[in-house]
Write a protein that holds these residues in place. Sequence first.
Motif, PDB file in Angstrom:
ATOM      1  N   GLN A  30     -13.947 -21.017 -32.905  1.00  0.00           N
ATOM      2  CA  GLN A  30     -13.886 -21.131 -34.364  1.00  0.00           C
ATOM      3  C   GLN A  30     -13.379 -19.819 -34.930  1.00  0.00           C
ATOM      4  OE1 GLN A  30     -17.577 -22.417 -36.212  1.00  0.00           O
ATOM      5  NE2 GLN A  30     -18.127 -23.702 -34.459  1.00  0.00           N
ATOM      6  N   THR A  31     -12.830 -19.897 -36.113  1.00  0.00           N
ATOM      7  CA  THR A  31     -12.476 -18.677 -36.836  1.00  0.00           C
ATOM      8  C   THR A  31     -13.708 -18.201 -37.597  1.00  0.00           C
ATOM      9  OG1 THR A  31     -11.795 -19.852 -38.831  1.00  0.00           O
ATOM     10  CG2 THR A  31     -10.120 -19.497 -37.123  1.00  0.00           C
ATOM     11  N   LYS A  55      -5.500 -15.050 -31.590  1.00  0.00           N
ATOM     12  CA  LYS A  55      -4.613 -16.197 -31.405  1.00  0.00           C
ATOM     13  C   LYS A  55      -3.621 -16.149 -32.561  1.00  0.00           C
ATOM     14  CE  LYS A  55      -4.714 -21.168 -30.497  1.00  0.00           C
ATOM     15  NZ  LYS A  55      -5.585 -22.385 -30.403  1.00  0.00           N
ATOM     16  N   GLY A  56      -2.507 -15.486 -32.273  1.00  0.00           N
ATOM     17  CA  GLY A  56      -1.564 -15.204 -33.353  1.00  0.00           C
ATOM     18  C   GLY A  56      -2.162 -14.154 -34.274  1.00  0.00           C
ATOM     19  N   LYS A  57      -2.231 -14.466 -35.550  1.00  0.00           N
ATOM     20  CA  LYS A  57      -2.825 -13.543 -36.510  1.00  0.00           C
ATOM     21  C   LYS A  57      -4.306 -13.829 -36.756  1.00  0.00           C
ATOM     22  CE  LYS A  57       1.486 -12.743 -39.054  1.00  0.00           C
ATOM     23  NZ  LYS A  57       2.150 -12.790 -40.384  1.00  0.00           N
TER      24      LYS A  57
END
Length: 307
Positions: A17-18, A51-53
């Motif tokens: 999760q973010t 994960k990317g930005k």
Amino acid sequence: MLTAGEVRALSALHGEQTLSELATNLDRSLSYTSELLQRLERAGLVETRRKGKTKQLRLSDAKALEVLTDLTQQYSHIDWPELLSGATLRVCYYLDIPRTVTDLACHADVHRSTVHRALAPLQHRGIVYQTDDGAYVLNDGFEQLSVLARELAHHTHRNTVEEQTHTYTILWESLDEFLVQTTTEIAQEQFLPTGPDQFQRYGLPLLARERRYYFYSESTNELSPETLCCHMLVIDSGTRAQSYCLLLLSQVDIDRDKLRAQAATYGVDDAVEELCTYLDTSGDQRTSRLPEWEDFQELADEYEVTV
């Protein structure tokens, strides 16, 4: 151990999760959730990756989290974060066997009233019960609560020692203390040197070994000879180690009541009783791991110890 907020965050974190997603799930602000996650990440219970930005959050592989997940999934109707906050996990650490309030308070280093407050909600929900003699017992199906507390403590101990070295073995541990073997010198003040090397403090120098032994404690500044004897028996219960424990018991004015209390803590009760009986009977009562009295006398003469 863990706060209610930390337990709630760990229970809510499934998969990846973010931070924003977790904050929404917890119905908390981003700043509050961020601070919570920083604590859990420092404790080694949560991992992050880019994960990317975006920073992705996930539970670590700590065994304690497996136990927590099993509990929360099996008994999803129970509000575990509220039940497990405060001193409850400290008390549950010692519910691996039936224990009275006095025993739990002594072991967990809390007041008797704290034990009652911690366990009353669990008793109300049928998670624990009291026997006729007043001992608290975990009900069938909830034994994992004690496992959870022990795994959390073990995880904390591992994190603590891994700040100093990554080559180690934990030989014994309690809720707040542990005995560790390593090949690395540790200078941090809460790691007290123990084991064979410390016998020289009492005029009993032993041959140096590559392995080093430390006792981690936040409340102990110096090891007593009684504690050193018990540490030695945990480290090595062979004839050589027991012979040097016999020398220590003969060389130093040992408080036997204190020695027996320490032996119970470290689980070396039988070994300590055998040592005391051996000395009291001049070797007439000995086990196979103890030396012949004549051999022990020769060793004592070598170190100028009167037996």
